[in-house]
Design a protein around this motif. Structure first.
Motif, PDB file in Angstrom:
ATOM      1  N   LEU A 166      22.295  -7.331  25.698  1.00 28.70           N
ATOM      2  CA  LEU A 166      22.117  -7.828  26.899  1.00 28.70           C
ATOM      3  C   LEU A 166      23.083  -8.219  28.165  1.00 28.70           C
ATOM      4  CD1 LEU A 166      19.937  -6.814  29.681  1.00 28.70           C
ATOM      5  CD2 LEU A 166      18.562  -9.133  28.859  1.00 28.70           C
ATOM      6  N   ARG A 215      27.939 -13.664  35.522  1.00 28.42           N
ATOM      7  CA  ARG A 215      27.828 -12.558  34.659  1.00 28.42           C
ATOM      8  C   ARG A 215      27.575 -12.883  33.296  1.00 28.42           C
ATOM      9  NH1 ARG A 215      31.766  -9.739  32.125  1.00 28.42           N
ATOM     10  NH2 ARG A 215      32.976 -10.678  33.205  1.00 28.42           N
ATOM     11  N   THR A 217      25.478 -12.297  28.616  1.00 29.27           N
ATOM     12  CA  THR A 217      25.999 -11.617  27.726  1.00 29.27           C
ATOM     13  C   THR A 217      24.596 -12.458  27.100  1.00 29.27           C
ATOM     14  OG1 THR A 217      28.010 -10.675  27.183  1.00 29.27           O
ATOM     15  CG2 THR A 217      27.317 -10.780  25.221  1.00 29.27           C
ATOM     16  N   ALA A 232      16.839   2.433  24.846  1.00 28.56           N
ATOM     17  CA  ALA A 232      16.695   0.843  25.828  1.00 28.56           C
ATOM     18  C   ALA A 232      16.535   0.443  27.066  1.00 28.56           C
ATOM     19  CB  ALA A 232      18.871   1.247  26.398  1.00 28.56           C
ATOM     20  N   PRO A 233      15.326   1.747  28.017  1.00 24.15           N
ATOM     21  CA  PRO A 233      15.173   0.186  29.209  1.00 24.15           C
ATOM     22  C   PRO A 233      13.842   0.082  29.084  1.00 24.15           C
ATOM     23  CG  PRO A 233      15.355   3.342  29.443  1.00 24.15           C
ATOM     24  CD  PRO A 233      16.063   3.325  27.880  1.00 24.15           C
ATOM     25  N   GLN A 292      15.253  -3.625  27.728  1.00 22.73           N
ATOM     26  CA  GLN A 292      15.969  -3.884  28.399  1.00 22.73           C
ATOM     27  C   GLN A 292      15.241  -4.982  29.525  1.00 22.73           C
ATOM     28  OE1 GLN A 292      18.566  -1.815  31.122  1.00 22.73           O
ATOM     29  NE2 GLN A 292      18.318  -3.074  32.648  1.00 22.73           N
ATOM     30  N   GLN A 301      14.907  -8.757  29.421  1.00 15.48           N
ATOM     31  CA  GLN A 301      15.420  -9.459  30.970  1.00 15.48           C
ATOM     32  C   GLN A 301      14.684 -10.889  31.089  1.00 15.48           C
ATOM     33  OE1 GLN A 301      17.387  -5.920  33.010  1.00 15.48           O
ATOM     34  NE2 GLN A 301      16.794  -7.856  34.684  1.00 15.48           N
ATOM     35  N   HIS A 351      23.431  -5.575  38.031  1.00 13.71           N
ATOM     36  CA  HIS A 351      23.463  -4.750  36.883  1.00 13.71           C
ATOM     37  C   HIS A 351      23.027  -5.395  35.937  1.00 13.71           C
ATOM     38  CE1 HIS A 351      25.972  -1.871  34.694  1.00 13.71           C
ATOM     39  NE2 HIS A 351      26.710  -3.299  33.806  1.00 13.71           N
ATOM     40  N   ALA A 352      22.528  -4.020  35.405  1.00  8.70           N
ATOM     41  CA  ALA A 352      21.799  -4.794  34.047  1.00  8.70           C
ATOM     42  C   ALA A 352      22.349  -3.199  32.661  1.00  8.70           C
ATOM     43  CB  ALA A 352      20.419  -5.084  33.651  1.00  8.70           C
ATOM     44  N   GLU A 353      22.434  -3.729  31.888  1.00  9.00           N
ATOM     45  CA  GLU A 353      22.627  -2.856  31.155  1.00  9.00           C
ATOM     46  C   GLU A 353      22.416  -3.573  29.072  1.00  9.00           C
ATOM     47  OE1 GLU A 353      26.743  -1.563  31.301  1.00  9.00           O
ATOM     48  OE2 GLU A 353      26.504  -0.218  29.367  1.00  9.00           O
ATOM     49  N   VAL A 354      21.634  -2.499  27.758  1.00  5.48           N
ATOM     50  CA  VAL A 354      21.193  -3.063  27.310  1.00  5.48           C
ATOM     51  C   VAL A 354      22.769  -2.508  25.901  1.00  5.48           C
ATOM     52  CG1 VAL A 354      19.150  -4.333  26.640  1.00  5.48           C
ATOM     53  CG2 VAL A 354      19.061  -1.690  26.596  1.00  5.48           C
ATOM     54  N   TYR A 355      23.278  -2.774  25.053  1.00  4.14           N
ATOM     55  CA  TYR A 355      23.897  -2.161  24.255  1.00  4.14           C
ATOM     56  C   TYR A 355      23.424  -2.436  22.957  1.00  4.14           C
ATOM     57  CZ  TYR A 355      27.280  -0.445  21.486  1.00  4.14           C
ATOM     58  OH  TYR A 355      28.817   1.074  20.931  1.00  4.14           O
TER      59      TYR A 355
END
Ligand SMILES: Cc1cc2nc3c(=O)[nH]c(=O)nc-3n(C[C@H](O)[C@H](O)[C@H](O)COP(=O)(O)OP(=O)(O)OC[C@H]3O[C@@H](n4cnc5c(N)ncnc54)[C@H](O)[C@@H]3O)c2cc1C
Length: 238
Positions: free
Chosen positions: A99, A143, A145, A161-162, A165, A169, A184-188
């Motif tokens: 995340l 920021r 990680t 992914a949502p 996330q 979070q 901004h939030a994003e998962v990979y």
């Protein structure tokens, strides 16, 4: 810690090759095989940007510096070193949901939450957190990680992914006490993230086939393992 980003280290080392036009970026090797014009040499099939396909020929040797699963796939398809492909089946690598969060409302020297920049966590969802903005040469915006644990990543491998996330979070807020909404939030999902069972030798060099293997998964899961593996392979080939 490389600056301005982690990829800068490899980028710097590869610079002379790039300047000599000897590196193809954004290109995936899809098949390796003996060169039909000279079977002592190798030929590579590649797929690049916009699915452009090429065949590059007449290589003296091939080094597979790619994750174990990819190396195994290329070897199996090539039908050249079946024993090596079998050995690679023993390697176990865990995935890692990651995340990334940004909080523009906190700009250095101010920051949110705890007075630490990195932490191992025993939370059942999260194994590791790092305040990216504390690393050298990064932007001033706060920021983070956040890396999920092996077990949790594996359990939620096929989640969308949502959903991942939202869960990560929530865990991040529980650990750090930072409950502000990130801008901004994003998962990979890193599918080949952390070696659980390494191959057990620093490198592989098949002098007859002129084919080598290197990478972190041969001996461990950290960047220094990848470095040692590559160095040992290079010394064997010299
Ligand atoms: C989220 C995350 C955080 C991490 N944090 C740390 C850390 O803080 N410290 C640390 O020491 N280590 C960390 N690691 C581990 C570190 O990233 C690895 O140990 C290191 O990158 C391994 O290097 P490598 O060269 O073996 O493989 P990789 O870095 O995986 O490089 C393999 C390359 O091969 C490319 N590739 C794959 N298949 C093909 C193909 N068919 N054709 C062409 N190219 C191909 C891939 O795109 C990739 O660029 C982290 C890993 C992850 C996933």
């Amino acid at each position: 810690v490389p600056a301005p980003a982690m990829s800068a280290l490899a980028g710097q080392w590869a610079l002379p090759l790039r300047e000599a036009g000897s590196v193809e970026l954004q290109t995936r090797v899809t098949r390796i095989e003996p060169d039909p014009l000279n079977t002592q040499k190798w030929q590579l099939h590649t797929k690049g940007v916009q699915d452009s396909q090429h065949v590059y020929s007449a290589f003296d040797a091939v080094v597979l510096a790619v994750p174990a699963a990819h190396a195994r796939e290329l070897l199996q398809d090539s039908e050249q070193c079946p024993a090596l492909a079998t050995q690679l089946a023993e390697v176990r690598v865990a995935p890692c949901w990651t995340l990334m969060l940004a909080f523009p409302q906190a700009v250095q020297p101010a920051h949110l939450g705890p007075q630490w920049n990195a932490a191992r966590s025993t939370h059942h969802r999260i194994a590791w957190l790092a305040r990216e903005s504390s690393k050298p040469g990064r932007g001033a915006i706060e920021r983070w990680t956040v890396q999920a644990s092996d077990a949790w990543s594996h359990e939620h491998l096929e989640d969308d992914a949502p959903r991942v996330q939202a869960k990560l979070q929530k865990a991040f807020a529980e650990i750090t006490g930072i409950r502000t909404e990130p801008a901004h939030a994003e998962v990979y999902l890193w599918r080949d993230a952390q070696t659980l069972k390494p191959l057990g030798k620093t490198h592989v060099w098949d002098a007859r086939a002129r084919l080598g293997l290197c990478g972190d998964y041969l001996i461990g899961h950290r960047v220094e393992d990848a470095f040692v593996s590559g160095l040992e392979l290079a010394l064997s080939m010299a």
